[in-house]
Design an enzyme around this catalytic site. Sequence first.
Site, PDB file in Angstrom:
ATOM      1  N   SER A  49       1.696   2.517  -5.770  1.00  0.00           N
ATOM      2  CA  SER A  49       1.441   1.324  -4.246  1.00  0.00           C
ATOM      3  C   SER A  49       1.170   0.738  -4.132  1.00  0.00           C
ATOM      4  CB  SER A  49       1.229   2.293  -3.011  1.00  0.00           C
ATOM      5  OG  SER A  49       2.047   3.764  -3.262  1.00  0.00           O
ATOM      6  N   CYS A 289       3.397   8.433   3.533  1.00  0.00           N
ATOM      7  CA  CYS A 289       3.598   6.447   3.069  1.00  0.00           C
ATOM      8  C   CYS A 289       4.603   6.471   3.575  1.00  0.00           C
ATOM      9  CB  CYS A 289       2.289   6.811   2.126  1.00  0.00           C
ATOM     10  SG  CYS A 289       1.808   5.526   2.172  1.00  0.00           S
ATOM     11  N   GLN A 293       7.041   6.622   6.160  1.00  0.00           N
ATOM     12  CA  GLN A 293       8.172   5.389   7.241  1.00  0.00           C
ATOM     13  C   GLN A 293       8.975   4.970   7.158  1.00  0.00           C
ATOM     14  OE1 GLN A 293       5.854   1.770   5.048  1.00  0.00           O
ATOM     15  NE2 GLN A 293       3.732   2.972   6.018  1.00  0.00           N
ATOM     16  N   ASN A 331      -3.568   4.143   1.780  1.00  0.00           N
ATOM     17  CA  ASN A 331      -3.163   2.670   0.894  1.00  0.00           C
ATOM     18  C   ASN A 331      -1.820   2.656   0.983  1.00  0.00           C
ATOM     19  OD1 ASN A 331      -1.974   0.898  -0.698  1.00  0.00           O
ATOM     20  ND2 ASN A 331      -2.053   2.251  -2.533  1.00  0.00           N
ATOM     21  N   HIS A 374      -2.542  10.192   2.505  1.00  0.00           N
ATOM     22  CA  HIS A 374      -2.423  10.896   1.202  1.00  0.00           C
ATOM     23  C   HIS A 374      -3.093  12.379   1.891  1.00  0.00           C
ATOM     24  CE1 HIS A 374      -0.451   7.441  -0.733  1.00  0.00           C
ATOM     25  NE2 HIS A 374      -0.340   7.021   0.250  1.00  0.00           N
ATOM     26  N   GLU A 376      -2.070  14.181  -0.979  1.00  0.00           N
ATOM     27  CA  GLU A 376      -2.746  15.218  -2.088  1.00  0.00           C
ATOM     28  C   GLU A 376      -4.265  13.838  -2.708  1.00  0.00           C
ATOM     29  OE1 GLU A 376      -1.047  10.752  -2.930  1.00  0.00           O
ATOM     30  OE2 GLU A 376      -0.480  11.980  -1.069  1.00  0.00           O
TER      31      GLU A 376
END
Length: 401
Positions: A49, A289, A293, A331, A374, A376
Amino acid sequence: METQKKAFLILEDGTVFTGISIGADKEIISEIVFNTSMAGYLEVLTDPSYAGQAVCMTYPLIGNYGICRDDFESKRPWPDGFIVRELSRTHSNFRSEMSIQDLLAEFDVPGIAGIDTRALTKILREKGTMNGMITTNSQYQLEEVLPRLKVYTTGKVVEKVSCKEKWQWKGTTDLAENGPLSGSARFSKEAFERGEKELKPSMVKSLNGKGYHIALMDFGAKSNIPRSLAQRGCDVTIFPAWTSAEEILASNPDGIMLSNGPGDPKECTGIIEEIKKLYASDVPIFAICLGHQLMALANGADTHRLKYGHRGGNHPVKDLETGRVYISSQNHGYVVDTEHLDPAVAVPAFVNVNDGTNEGLRYIGKNIFTVQFHPEACPGPQDSGYLFDRFIAMIAEGKKA
């Protein structure tokens, strides 16, 4: 540090920081962002990312525990550049294989150390994320550099970071034998077993590789996404970002995951069209993430750019269903605009406690939920790892219906 060559960070507003060159000796122009994590710099470096960006770590000392390839989150570091206050001159950890300096040099990533990262972060918070240049050329001319900075864009970085062909991550295989996403990372059976022991036995359908089949769309997926699914007994097939919905559905998945990834979600027009088709299917979907979107854009919502983004391992998010607050790893530079969200299609599920921005959606009449943060982790807290269990439970409930 082996060298003491001067380096310069030139910002779009004309601010110049002078420090010491680290990593590769090359000049780059990139979007300058900051990450507030106190640890996990290797996972930050190998998070796809960050493609198209140069990362400033706000914690003042970076590199003290070295580099262990087992902790790679993808096949290589993705940031264009790396910015730190102090790069540790020694690294001490029984797992360490090399220094950050060695890693940056190996993968041709330039960086700068010895600058006031607190001052840099304050500029980015006050003026917003901006472009910058890292260079060792002491003869730079601002009047020549600044116009170049103003026209820089990250471009279509999803195409850069996605795997090039589909491959399988099997729950029973030695993780070192997995496909392109693993790259140079080595995932041991011992590490897999450690993760397995942390699971609630009631949530594990199978740990023999014959569990649910999950199709993961790779927009820049971190390795801990398929690993988290494999730890829960799932067989994971990872598809390139541009794969058609027809091909994904033809693989007969029990569930579909849309991964994280870099860049402006609105540039992924072709991917959004395929996600519309996935939404129309009855297959359960969990998105993280960028995937969150893209699913929103596929259903008529809008996204906008944050002033300076959310990047770090200490962001509080509130589950609107339970009222519970979790500390999350984040992030991203874009968020879903919920003002124009059709409540008949989706409703907010999580909210950022700091600034009130959307952190997740629950889709009405569909087995679909998405989150901006996130679960994870890697790096970051594992508070919200339960969302993978929720995904598995959603698939199981769908099978009963």
